[in-house]
Scaffold this motif. Sequence first.
Motif, PDB file in Angstrom:
ATOM      1  N   PHE A  81     -12.621   1.802  -3.402  1.00 30.20           N
ATOM      2  CA  PHE A  81     -12.018   2.144  -2.122  1.00 30.20           C
ATOM      3  C   PHE A  81     -11.140   1.019  -1.602  1.00 30.20           C
ATOM      4  O   PHE A  81     -11.450  -0.162  -1.774  1.00 30.20           O
ATOM      5  N   THR A  82     -10.037   1.416  -0.950  1.00 33.23           N
ATOM      6  CA  THR A  82      -9.192   0.485  -0.211  1.00 33.23           C
ATOM      7  C   THR A  82      -8.659   1.207   1.021  1.00 33.23           C
ATOM      8  O   THR A  82      -8.784   2.434   1.143  1.00 33.23           O
ATOM      9  N   LEU A  83      -8.048   0.442   1.886  1.00 38.07           N
ATOM     10  CA  LEU A  83      -7.237   1.041   2.934  1.00 38.07           C
ATOM     11  C   LEU A  83      -6.029   1.678   2.264  1.00 38.07           C
ATOM     12  O   LEU A  83      -5.620   1.249   1.176  1.00 38.07           O
ATOM     13  N   PRO A  84      -5.413   2.691   2.884  1.00 30.05           N
ATOM     14  CA  PRO A  84      -4.174   3.217   2.308  1.00 30.05           C
ATOM     15  C   PRO A  84      -3.078   2.155   2.366  1.00 30.05           C
ATOM     16  O   PRO A  84      -2.960   1.426   3.346  1.00 30.05           O
ATOM     17  N   GLY A  85      -2.303   2.060   1.294  1.00 30.26           N
ATOM     18  CA  GLY A  85      -1.219   1.085   1.255  1.00 30.26           C
ATOM     19  C   GLY A  85      -0.797   0.799  -0.168  1.00 30.26           C
ATOM     20  O   GLY A  85      -1.258   1.430  -1.115  1.00 30.26           O
ATOM     21  N   GLY A  86       0.081  -0.182  -0.309  1.00 29.85           N
ATOM     22  CA  GLY A  86       0.562  -0.542  -1.633  1.00 29.85           C
ATOM     23  C   GLY A  86       1.698  -1.540  -1.571  1.00 29.85           C
ATOM     24  O   GLY A  86       1.974  -2.121  -0.521  1.00 29.85           O
TER      25      GLY A  86
END
Length: 138
Positions: free
Chosen positions: A31-36
């Motif tokens: 899992f991560t925060l949404p982003g990139g």
Amino acid sequence: MKRVDVVYVVLNDDHENVLMVKNRGKNGSYFTLPGGAVEQGETLAEAAEREVKEETGYEVKVGNILCVTEAFFDEPNHHAVFFTFSGEIKGGDIDLSNPEEIESVEWQSLKEAEKHALVVKQEGLLKEMKTVPYLLRR
């Protein structure tokens, strides 16, 4: 060593839950925060809004910066700088348009999200949501 700028967005519902994405990785899901990654010619805010749309289906407006962290990765040979923004959902619905990369999108409790959300663990950061201004000079 290559420098890479990465943006994340914290989206929460009244400071109770945080939107998280479950990524497919070589060594299993995580899992991560949404982003990139920020693409050439994009501002940090533009990249953050684009990445959230691509990963979750939500249209968002980013706010101020919650934190800036950095890390060095041997594999790949990167120096990554992570800009984590606050944000607000403006429209859209959950849409897994890239199932090869994103396994699921889900709301997690603040306590659970803090285990995964930040490169450097800082207990209470997501609850406090203390930000500093993000300013773009053109």
